[in-house]
Design an enzyme around this catalytic site. Structure first.
Site, short mmCIF file in Angstrom:
data_model
loop_
_atom_site.label_atom_id
_atom_site.label_comp_id
_atom_site.label_asym_id
_atom_site.label_seq_id
_atom_site.Cartn_x
_atom_site.Cartn_y
_atom_site.Cartn_z
N THR A 92 20.75 -12.11 95.60
CA THR A 92 21.98 -12.71 96.12
C THR A 92 22.93 -11.59 96.55
O THR A 92 22.92 -10.49 95.98
CB THR A 92 22.67 -13.59 95.06
OG1 THR A 92 23.17 -12.76 94.00
CG2 THR A 92 21.72 -14.64 94.49
N TYR A 274 37.48 -11.11 86.94
CA TYR A 274 36.23 -10.43 87.32
C TYR A 274 35.51 -9.91 86.06
O TYR A 274 34.31 -10.12 85.88
CB TYR A 274 36.51 -9.28 88.29
CG TYR A 274 35.32 -8.39 88.53
CD1 TYR A 274 34.39 -8.68 89.53
CD2 TYR A 274 35.09 -7.25 87.73
CE1 TYR A 274 33.28 -7.86 89.74
CE2 TYR A 274 33.99 -6.44 87.93
CZ TYR A 274 33.09 -6.75 88.94
OH TYR A 274 31.99 -5.94 89.13
P1 NDP Z 1 29.77 -5.70 97.63
O1 NDP Z 1 31.07 -6.35 97.89
O2 NDP Z 1 29.31 -4.62 98.51
O3 NDP Z 1 28.63 -6.79 97.56
C1 NDP Z 1 28.86 -8.06 97.06
C2 NDP Z 1 27.98 -9.04 97.76
O4 NDP Z 1 28.25 -10.34 97.24
C3 NDP Z 1 28.22 -9.12 99.26
O5 NDP Z 1 26.98 -9.19 99.91
C4 NDP Z 1 28.99 -10.41 99.42
O6 NDP Z 1 28.78 -11.04 100.67
C5 NDP Z 1 28.35 -11.22 98.33
N1 NDP Z 1 29.14 -12.41 98.00
C6 NDP Z 1 30.43 -12.49 97.66
N2 NDP Z 1 30.80 -13.77 97.52
C7 NDP Z 1 29.71 -14.53 97.78
C8 NDP Z 1 29.46 -15.90 97.80
N3 NDP Z 1 30.42 -16.80 97.57
N4 NDP Z 1 28.21 -16.33 98.10
C9 NDP Z 1 27.24 -15.45 98.37
N5 NDP Z 1 27.42 -14.13 98.39
C10 NDP Z 1 28.64 -13.66 98.08
O7 NDP Z 1 29.86 -5.18 96.11
P2 NDP Z 1 28.81 -4.39 95.18
O8 NDP Z 1 27.58 -4.11 95.91
O9 NDP Z 1 29.56 -3.28 94.55
O10 NDP Z 1 28.55 -5.47 94.06
C11 NDP Z 1 27.27 -5.93 93.74
C12 NDP Z 1 27.16 -6.18 92.24
O11 NDP Z 1 27.31 -4.97 91.53
C13 NDP Z 1 28.22 -7.13 91.69
O12 NDP Z 1 27.61 -8.01 90.76
C14 NDP Z 1 29.17 -6.21 90.95
O13 NDP Z 1 29.81 -6.86 89.90
C15 NDP Z 1 28.20 -5.16 90.46
N6 NDP Z 1 28.77 -3.88 90.07
C16 NDP Z 1 29.37 -3.08 91.01
C17 NDP Z 1 29.90 -1.87 90.64
C18 NDP Z 1 30.56 -0.97 91.60
O14 NDP Z 1 31.03 0.08 91.16
N7 NDP Z 1 30.62 -1.30 92.89
C19 NDP Z 1 29.81 -1.40 89.24
C20 NDP Z 1 29.17 -2.33 88.36
C21 NDP Z 1 28.64 -3.51 88.78
P3 NDP Z 1 29.55 -10.60 102.02
O15 NDP Z 1 28.79 -9.42 102.52
O16 NDP Z 1 29.41 -11.80 102.85
O17 NDP Z 1 30.94 -10.28 101.61
MG1 PMR Z 2 37.35 2.82 85.98
C1 PMR Z 2 33.94 7.16 82.24
C2 PMR Z 2 34.98 6.59 82.76
C3 PMR Z 2 35.02 5.49 83.72
C4 PMR Z 2 34.01 4.80 84.35
C5 PMR Z 2 32.52 5.01 84.24
C6 PMR Z 2 34.63 3.80 85.17
C7 PMR Z 2 33.93 2.86 85.94
N1 PMR Z 2 35.98 3.92 85.06
C8 PMR Z 2 36.26 4.94 84.17
C9 PMR Z 2 37.50 5.39 83.75
C10 PMR Z 2 38.72 4.97 84.26
N2 PMR Z 2 38.87 3.99 85.20
C11 PMR Z 2 40.01 5.52 83.91
C12 PMR Z 2 40.24 6.63 82.93
C13 PMR Z 2 40.93 4.84 84.65
C14 PMR Z 2 42.42 5.03 84.64
C15 PMR Z 2 42.78 6.04 85.66
C16 PMR Z 2 40.22 3.87 85.45
C17 PMR Z 2 40.83 3.00 86.33
C18 PMR Z 2 40.13 2.02 87.04
C19 PMR Z 2 40.68 1.01 87.89
C20 PMR Z 2 42.12 0.80 88.25
N3 PMR Z 2 38.74 1.86 87.00
C21 PMR Z 2 38.44 0.81 87.76
C22 PMR Z 2 39.58 0.27 88.31
C23 PMR Z 2 39.20 -0.86 89.09
O1 PMR Z 2 39.90 -1.61 89.75
C24 PMR Z 2 37.70 -1.04 88.97
C25 PMR Z 2 37.46 -2.28 88.18
O2 PMR Z 2 37.83 -2.42 87.05
O3 PMR Z 2 36.78 -3.22 88.79
C26 PMR Z 2 36.57 -4.37 87.97
C27 PMR Z 2 37.28 0.15 88.13
C28 PMR Z 2 36.03 0.61 87.71
N4 PMR Z 2 35.87 1.67 86.88
C29 PMR Z 2 34.52 1.88 86.68
C30 PMR Z 2 33.82 0.92 87.43
C31 PMR Z 2 32.33 0.79 87.49
C32 PMR Z 2 34.74 0.13 88.06
C33 PMR Z 2 34.41 -0.97 89.01
C34 PMR Z 2 33.68 -2.01 89.05
C35 PMR Z 2 32.96 -2.89 88.12
O4 PMR Z 2 33.05 -2.90 86.94
O5 PMR Z 2 32.21 -3.63 88.66
#
Ligand code: NDP
Ligand code: PMR
Length: 399
Positions: A92, A274
């Site tokens: 997905t 989220y």
């Molecule tokens: P993207 O936004 O690049 O990808 C998300 C995808 O989800 C897109 O293809 C989007 O479609 C699709 N999507 C959103 N809403 C819907 C919907 N209603 N129906 C079908 N598809 C939908 O984000 P990521 O690749 O980063 O995220 C992928 C996964 O990885 C998520 O589960 C996220 O939580 C997880 N993840 C991401 C991290 C990160 O650092 N980026 C860290 C940890 C986990 P469209 O292209 O049409 O917008």
């Molecule tokens: Mg985070 C080891 C430290 C670490 C890691 C692996 C992440 C991953 N982050 C870390 C630390 C911190 N982050 C710290 C110290 C801060 C304060 C400066 C910080 C802040 C921050 C913000 C405001 N981080 C974020 C955000 C987001 O908006 C992102 C989020 O929470 O999305 C839900 C995010 C993230 N940090 C990560 C990862 C993987 C995210 C993004 C996405 C996710 O969980 O899917």
């Protein structure tokens, strides 16, 4: 069951990265108080009229397409042994980020046919082309996880295609950190939990029937989780923290009318919604494992692929965040991973013969070696998992 492995090599257990001084400095710079300054430039992701129209057109197109793109049975197994045909994997949200990178990684092995479940058919087609996926390795099917009707339609279309289902990857997600007000799915659930958890919950429950029928030697159901839903990590302790509370909002339907839009019953907060949805994803995987692993032999897994700071997930965040987040993750937390690398990681969970253990939350260390990670107390609470499962069943019309 029989397929799961006493034959597996032992896996090393490491801990997720811990705090250091430079992270503290960065916190003061752009972290915790950042949300106070976020602009409310949110635009709704689901444009209903347009989607409905597209969905009808696409559903018709898909029927035609799926009848011709059913993957061929390969005559010779390239590496001998059990794999007689290509595996079929549904991913997905394969139109961007992690989903697209995983689709590419699997497609180019020549051993997988990827069914890309996407809400924007043309975007998915362009995306597949842009990464060089060749036609015979993928099929795009319309799926809008923010509509339970669309989920049911997708399952119907998939079943009509006649393809067996070997692996399902629940990857799509939305993240709405700047939203001041909640938005809703077609059925009126808050959009983040409605899409990321409830849409996938219905999808995976319905497709389990298809997976059970598959004769593939290693069947897997993968739900993407995240470090930020785990409060046993530094990243999971950045406010707002995930917390499902006593599920009173979820039980009330997350509709903001007779219940809160938040699972724990609190005030709407897009970033928390989220993170809560990711906790639901990780709990659902474990509940699947408890209920179905022995009976079906399917391996249920979740993962944190690393911080893929460049993806579309952050599209609703303020421009300053999008600018600073990748270098912050690259040079300060060192948690950054490229889309390509993250795609290889998820592709491993789909197909690597050493990752067949069920009920596991996978992570990777700095050398990109996989390990079984520990979930937070809440994300591993069996009683909560059961309750989330039962309440979700009611909300999506399965109970
Ligand atoms: P993207 O936004 O690049 O990808 C998300 C995808 O989800 C897109 O293809 C989007 O479609 C699709 N999507 C959103 N809403 C819907 C919907 N209603 N129906 C079908 N598809 C939908 O984000 P990521 O690749 O980063 O995220 C992928 C996964 O990885 C998520 O589960 C996220 O939580 C997880 N993840 C991401 C991290 C990160 O650092 N980026 C860290 C940890 C986990 P469209 O292209 O049409 O917008
Ligand atoms: Mg985070 C080891 C430290 C670490 C890691 C692996 C992440 C991953 N982050 C870390 C630390 C911190 N982050 C710290 C110290 C801060 C304060 C400066 C910080 C802040 C921050 C913000 C405001 N981080 C974020 C955000 C987001 O908006 C992102 C989020 O929470 O999305 C839900 C995010 C993230 N940090 C990560 C990862 C993987 C995210 C993004 C996405 C996710 O969980 O899917």
């Amino acid at each position: 069951m029989a397929l799961q492995a006493s034959l597996l090599p032992p896996l090393h257990i490491h801990k997720e990265a811990k705090s250091n001084a430079s992270i503290k400095d960065a916190t003061a710079f752009f972290g915790v108080s950042l949300s106070d300054h976020l602009k409310s430039d949110f635009r709704p992701l689901v444009l209903k009229g347009k989607w409905d129209l597209n969905q009808r057109k696409i559903a018709n197109g898909v029927r035609a397409q799926t009848t011709i793109t059913t993957p061929a049975i390969s005559k010779a197994a390239p590496e001998g042994k059990k794999t007689l045909r290509k595996g079929n994997v549904i991913i997905t949200g394969a139109s961007s980020g992690l989903g697209l990178a995983t689709a590419k990684a699997l497609a180019e092995t020549g051993k997988w046919h990827v069914i890309m479940g996407c809400r924007d058919f043309l975007k998915a087609e362009r995306a597949a082309k842009s990464v060089g996926m060749s036609k015979e390795n993928y099929t795009i099917m319309h799926l809008d996880l923010a509509s339970l009707d669309s989920v049911r339609q997708f399952v119907d279309n998939f079943e009509r295609s006649g393809m067996p289902l070997d692996v399902l990857v629940c990857n799509a997600a939305v993240y709405l950190p700047t939203a001041k007000e909640p938005t809703f799915t077609a059925e009126g659930f808050e959009l983040s939990v409605g899409t990321n958890h409830l849409g996938h919950f219905l999808l995976s429950r319905l497709l389990l029937v298809d997976m059970k029928k598959s004769d593939y030697p290693s069947k897997r159901l993968i739900i993407v989780g995240s470090i930020t839903g785990n409060t046993n990590t530094l990243a999971g302790n950045i406010p707002p923290k995930a917390n499902l509370g006593d599920l009173r909002g979820l039980s009330g339907g997350l509709n903001g009318l007779n219940s809160s839009t938040m699972i724990d019953g609190g005030d709407f907060d897009g970033a928390k919604a989220y993170k809560d949805s990711k906790v639901c994803n990780m709990l659902t995987m474990q509940e699947f494992h408890r209920r179905y692993h022995e009976e079906t032999g399917i391996a249920f897994a979740s993962l944190y692929p690393g911080c893929i700071a460049t993806t579309g997930l952050f599209r609703e965040h303020i421009p300053l965040f999008r600018l600073l987040f990748p270098p912050f993750q690259k040079y300060i937390t060192k948690g950054f991973v490229s889309e390509e690398e993250a795609g290889k990681r998820l592709a491993q969970v789909v197909s690597d013969p050493s990752l067949t253990k069920s009920g596991v939350y996978w992570s990777w260390n700095k050398e990109s070696a996989s390990f079984e990670n520990k979930l937070s107390q809440e994300a591993s609470d069996a009683e909560k998992a059961r309750k989330v499962w039962e309440v979700s069943e009611k909300l999506v019309g399965l109970a």
